[in-house]
Design an enzyme around this catalytic site. Structure first.
Site: not given
Ligand code: 13P
Length: 287
Positions: A84, A207, A231, A178
């Site tokens: 990544d 993403h 993530n 985030g």
């Protein structure tokens, strides 16, 4: 056996669903994601950032761990092991170590240099049967408390990079890594539509999957997104479940201090998050 992400993403683009890339941090993470993918008969991409690669004692350790699990857990769904946001050097190291897919993030280079480096890596990946992701338009995120708005990629530049023969393309469309700030403007579907029109059948990558509302995810998929990276959301699920275990005093009961017990609620929480995402992305039963 690890596979390139090409076939799973070509099928996803044609079938109008997306394959999740879930980033891994350790054994528990990897096991939870692989077991969920197998249980739901979904293809999956394991993402490894350069930092996580270092943390897990290097790319060779990661390859050994993942290959071992595929065999020992009898994983039969397609699994790609993907670098990544790789640097040029990181990409080469992962090719060497036995990854089946890489991302070369050349978005911070001037476009000419991004093109030259991407071209070289495309040739190596083609020869090795690996997939390669490129990025155009930097995807922002929180750094030292400063939240940068996600850039929107230039569709012409996207076409230029897509034409180099990459397998999949990450285009910035206002997404960031985030948590999203309160005042986030949302995804730019105008940009996504323009990029998709220029790049045709190329699978597009979104993403910053954490915190994007379900309706926006679905619209993005309908406009050509075939891979979505998640993530932070798994990290938050793990953290919340682990905090609860400790706060409930479970670590103080009997053998509750055993790491296999201590880390179990977090691993279960990751499974739940991965399942929710696979449902939303439409990849269940698509292995
Ligand atoms: P999040 O951490 O926001 O889910 O983003 C993940 C990602 O895009 C990895 O490349």
């Amino acid at each position: 056996m690890l596979v390139s992400a090409e076939e799973m993403l070509t099928k996803a683009k044609a079938g109008k669903y997306a394959v999740g890339q879930f980033n891994i941090n350790n054994l528990e993470w990897t096991k939870a994601i692989l077991q969920t993918a197998q249980e739901l008969n979904s293809p999956v991409i394991l993402g490894v950032s350069e930092g996580a690669g270092k943390y897990m004692c290097g790319y060779k350790t990661v390859v050994g761990m993942v290959n071992g699990m595929l065999e020992e857990l009898n994983i039969t769904v397609p699994v790609a092991l993907h670098l990544d946001h790789g640097s040029y050097e990181g990409a080469k190291a992962c090719i060497e170590a036995g990854f089946s897919s890489i991302m070369f993030d050349g978005s911070h280079y001037p476009i000419e240099e991004n093109v030259a480096k991407t071209k070289e890596l495309v040739a190596i990946c083609k020869e090795k049967g690996m997939s390669i992701e490129a990025e155009v338009g930097s995807i922002g995120g929180e750094e030292d408390g400063v939240v940068g708005a996600g850039e929107c990629a230039d569709p012409e530049e996207c076409k230029m990079i897509a034409d180099l023969g990459v397998t999949m393309l990450a285009a910035g469309i206002g997404n960031i890594h985030g948590k999203y700030p309160e005042n986030w403007a949302g995804l730019s579907f105008e940009t996504l539509d323009a990029v998709q029109q220029k790049t045709g059948t190329m699978p597009l990558v979104l993403h910053g999957g954490t915190g994007i509302p379900a309706d926006m995810i679905q619209k993005a998929i309908s406009l050509g997104v075939s891979k979505i990276n998640v993530n932070t959301e798994c990290q938050l699920s793990f953290q919340e479940a682990t905090r609860k275990y400790i706060e409930d005093g479970k670590d103080l009961e009997g053998k509750g201090f055993d790491p296999r017990k201590l880390l179990a609620p977090g691993a279960e929480a990751i499974k739940k998050t991965v399942k929710e995402k696979m449902e939303l992305f439409g990849s269940i039963g698509k292995a």
